[in-house]
Enzyme design. Structure first.
Site, PDB file in Angstrom:
ATOM      1  N   ASP A   3     -10.271   2.257   2.256  1.00  0.00           N
ATOM      2  CA  ASP A   3     -10.399   1.495   3.509  1.00  0.00           C
ATOM      3  C   ASP A   3     -11.238   2.238   4.552  1.00  0.00           C
ATOM      4  O   ASP A   3     -12.092   1.650   5.210  1.00  0.00           O
ATOM      5  CB  ASP A   3      -9.007   1.193   4.101  1.00  0.00           C
ATOM      6  CG  ASP A   3      -8.325   0.024   3.417  1.00  0.00           C
ATOM      7  OD1 ASP A   3      -9.026  -0.828   2.834  1.00  0.00           O
ATOM      8  OD2 ASP A   3      -7.087  -0.042   3.464  1.00  0.00           O
TER       9      ASP A   3
ATOM     10  N   LYS B 119       0.814  -1.221   0.000  1.00  0.00           N
ATOM     11  CA  LYS B 119       0.000   0.000   0.000  1.00  0.00           C
ATOM     12  C   LYS B 119       0.849   1.274   0.000  1.00  0.00           C
ATOM     13  O   LYS B 119       0.440   2.286  -0.563  1.00  0.00           O
ATOM     14  CB  LYS B 119      -0.949   0.010   1.209  1.00  0.00           C
ATOM     15  CG  LYS B 119      -2.075  -1.010   1.072  1.00  0.00           C
ATOM     16  CD  LYS B 119      -3.064  -0.929   2.222  1.00  0.00           C
ATOM     17  CE  LYS B 119      -4.105  -2.029   2.108  1.00  0.00           C
ATOM     18  NZ  LYS B 119      -5.102  -1.977   3.177  1.00  0.00           N
TER      19      LYS B 119
HETATM   20  P1  NDP Z   1       0.719  -2.693  10.728  1.00  0.00           P
HETATM   21  O1  NDP Z   1       1.761  -3.745  10.733  1.00  0.00           O
HETATM   22  O2  NDP Z   1       0.940  -1.430   9.958  1.00  0.00           O
HETATM   23  O3  NDP Z   1       0.396  -2.250  12.256  1.00  0.00           O
HETATM   24  C1  NDP Z   1       0.235  -3.220  13.243  1.00  0.00           C
HETATM   25  C2  NDP Z   1      -0.315  -2.578  14.525  1.00  0.00           C
HETATM   26  O4  NDP Z   1      -0.675  -3.632  15.424  1.00  0.00           O
HETATM   27  C3  NDP Z   1       0.664  -1.685  15.257  1.00  0.00           C
HETATM   28  O5  NDP Z   1      -0.045  -0.648  15.899  1.00  0.00           O
HETATM   29  C4  NDP Z   1       1.267  -2.658  16.304  1.00  0.00           C
HETATM   30  O6  NDP Z   1       1.742  -2.027  17.466  1.00  0.00           O
HETATM   31  C5  NDP Z   1       0.049  -3.462  16.647  1.00  0.00           C
HETATM   32  N1  NDP Z   1       0.342  -4.811  17.177  1.00  0.00           N
HETATM   33  C6  NDP Z   1       0.810  -5.890  16.501  1.00  0.00           C
HETATM   34  N2  NDP Z   1       0.899  -6.961  17.320  1.00  0.00           N
HETATM   35  C7  NDP Z   1       0.488  -6.547  18.558  1.00  0.00           C
HETATM   36  C8  NDP Z   1       0.349  -7.181  19.821  1.00  0.00           C
HETATM   37  N3  NDP Z   1       0.649  -8.484  19.987  1.00  0.00           N
HETATM   38  N4  NDP Z   1      -0.107  -6.456  20.861  1.00  0.00           N
HETATM   39  C9  NDP Z   1      -0.413  -5.143  20.705  1.00  0.00           C
HETATM   40  N5  NDP Z   1      -0.327  -4.494  19.529  1.00  0.00           N
HETATM   41  C10 NDP Z   1       0.126  -5.171  18.453  1.00  0.00           C
HETATM   42  O7  NDP Z   1      -0.626  -3.442  10.261  1.00  0.00           O
HETATM   43  P2  NDP Z   1      -1.893  -2.791   9.527  1.00  0.00           P
HETATM   44  O8  NDP Z   1      -2.182  -1.508  10.194  1.00  0.00           O
HETATM   45  O9  NDP Z   1      -1.678  -2.797   8.058  1.00  0.00           O
HETATM   46  O10 NDP Z   1      -3.063  -3.869   9.799  1.00  0.00           O
HETATM   47  C11 NDP Z   1      -3.680  -4.016  11.084  1.00  0.00           C
HETATM   48  C12 NDP Z   1      -4.855  -4.991  10.985  1.00  0.00           C
HETATM   49  O11 NDP Z   1      -5.935  -4.456  10.220  1.00  0.00           O
HETATM   50  C13 NDP Z   1      -4.504  -6.341  10.333  1.00  0.00           C
HETATM   51  O12 NDP Z   1      -5.037  -7.348  11.167  1.00  0.00           O
HETATM   52  C14 NDP Z   1      -5.224  -6.305   9.003  1.00  0.00           C
HETATM   53  O13 NDP Z   1      -5.595  -7.594   8.594  1.00  0.00           O
HETATM   54  C15 NDP Z   1      -6.448  -5.436   9.353  1.00  0.00           C
HETATM   55  N6  NDP Z   1      -7.047  -4.799   8.162  1.00  0.00           N
HETATM   56  C16 NDP Z   1      -8.325  -5.153   7.790  1.00  0.00           C
HETATM   57  C17 NDP Z   1      -8.933  -4.572   6.693  1.00  0.00           C
HETATM   58  C18 NDP Z   1     -10.329  -4.993   6.309  1.00  0.00           C
HETATM   59  O14 NDP Z   1     -10.770  -4.658   5.196  1.00  0.00           O
HETATM   60  N7  NDP Z   1     -11.072  -5.666   7.161  1.00  0.00           N
HETATM   61  C19 NDP Z   1      -8.245  -3.545   5.878  1.00  0.00           C
HETATM   62  C20 NDP Z   1      -6.907  -3.218   6.371  1.00  0.00           C
HETATM   63  C21 NDP Z   1      -6.345  -3.848   7.458  1.00  0.00           C
HETATM   64  P3  NDP Z   1       3.265  -1.453  17.562  1.00  0.00           P
HETATM   65  O15 NDP Z   1       3.254  -0.140  16.835  1.00  0.00           O
HETATM   66  O16 NDP Z   1       3.509  -1.303  19.026  1.00  0.00           O
HETATM   67  O17 NDP Z   1       4.145  -2.474  16.903  1.00  0.00           O
END
Ligand code: NDP
Length: 274
Positions: free
Chosen positions: A102, A66
């Site tokens: 989105d 993206k």
């Molecule tokens: P990113 O990798 O950009 O961000 C991940 C985020 O999750 C960060 O804020 C990270 O925190 C946090 N995180 C990851 N693991 C943990 C944990 N174990 N405990 C606490 N926080 C955690 O991912 P995206 O933003 O691209 O995607 C996030 C979710 O959204 C995914 O599950 C994706 O599938 C979903 N999604 C769904 C869509 C839909 O159409 N339904 C569309 C787009 C996304 P930190 O910064 O501290 O690492």
């Protein structure tokens, strides 16, 4: 010849987008073909160039491309510029136009499918990655009374809150900082559920009548949905509706036709449960 569209990602075999867009095309009488295309990491631009040369009219973009799509676009919609990411590309007259559907998809699912208006609501957004960033402006456009962003890495939530402070008062911090507060809408935009992990949320965050929304989806409740039910959320939803609605918004961008989504969503839901 049918107009050609595709979704680019890596991996991509699991994508439901070809099925969703085929159903939209049939229901709305649009003549198009929609494929899933695997692009090698680091080779998004040449993969798109090859697709355009083959007559591609538009593409959806998913993980991990993206931000590559954002950089590749020769023109950006306002919402894509705000999101810092692109999930929808349109190719015409030598231009690559980048958009991001989105946030619109999430808002449509919450307000239309789940009958939950945003106006006057206290919203809590969990996570500060790409998905969180993409939905902030569309959420604020719904005129909530407040928006808090909480993230495991507090700095990222604070930076995100600052980036949108020209639109409204947005607060950012870690999970502990939420203690003692209540919210009407809590959205999980972390990828914690992907790993089956629960979030360390203080108890008492879910206000009476609140909606808990997980952007993740799958068979049964995610860990966040289970936690929300246990802590008294009145309504709990996963992100399957967002997936279908962001696709519908992309379909509208390309074709100028807004497809009906309820039937497709019901079909996908039945397939997930089966
Ligand atoms: P990113 O990798 O950009 O961000 C991940 C985020 O999750 C960060 O804020 C990270 O925190 C946090 N995180 C990851 N693991 C943990 C944990 N174990 N405990 C606490 N926080 C955690 O991912 P995206 O933003 O691209 O995607 C996030 C979710 O959204 C995914 O599950 C994706 O599938 C979903 N999604 C769904 C869509 C839909 O159409 N339904 C569309 C787009 C996304 P930190 O910064 O501290 O690492």
């Amino acid at each position: 010849m049918s107009d050609l569209y595709a979704v680019f990602g890596n991996p991509i075999a699991h994508s439901k987008s070809p099925q969703i867009h085929a159903a939209f095309a049939t229901a709305s009488g649009q003549d198009l073909v929609y494929e899933a295309r695997l692009a090698p990491v680091g080779e998004f631009a040449p993969a798109v160039a090859e697709f355009v040369a083959a007559g591609g009219k538009g593409a959806n973009v998913t993980v991990p491309f993206k931000e590559d799509a954002y950089r590749l676009a020769t023109r950006l919609s306002e919402r894509a510029a705000r999101a810092g990411a692109v999930n929808t590309l349109s190719f015409a007259a030598g231009e690559i136009v980048g958009d991001n559907t989105d946030g619109a998809g999430l808002v449509r699912d919450i307000t239309h499918n789940l009958h939950t208006p945003l106006a006057g609501k206290r919203i809590l957004l969990l996570g500060a990655g790409g998905a969180a960033r993409g939905v902030i402006a569309p959420l604020l456009a719904g005129q909530p009374v407040s928006l808090h962003i909480a993230n495991r890495t507090a700095d990222k939530a604070e930076a995100l809150a600052a980036a949108f402070s020209d639109m409204a008062a947005v607060h950012g911090g870690n999970y502990e900082k939420l203690s003692g507060q209540q919210f009407d809408l809590i959205i999980n935009a972390t990828s914690a559920s992907l790993a089956g992990a629960s979030l360390p949320l203080p108890v008492g965050l879910f206000a009476p009548g609140s909606l808990a929304y997980d952007m993740m989806y799958g068979k049964g409740d995610t860990p966040f949905m289970a936690l929300a039910r246990a802590q008294g959320a009145a309504q709990v939803a996963d992100g399957l509706g967002m997936l279908v609605e962001q696709a519908a918004e992309a379909f509208f961008v390309w074709r100028g036709v807004r497809p009906e989504t309820a039937g497709v969503l019901a079909q996908l839901r039945a397939a997930l449960a089966g």
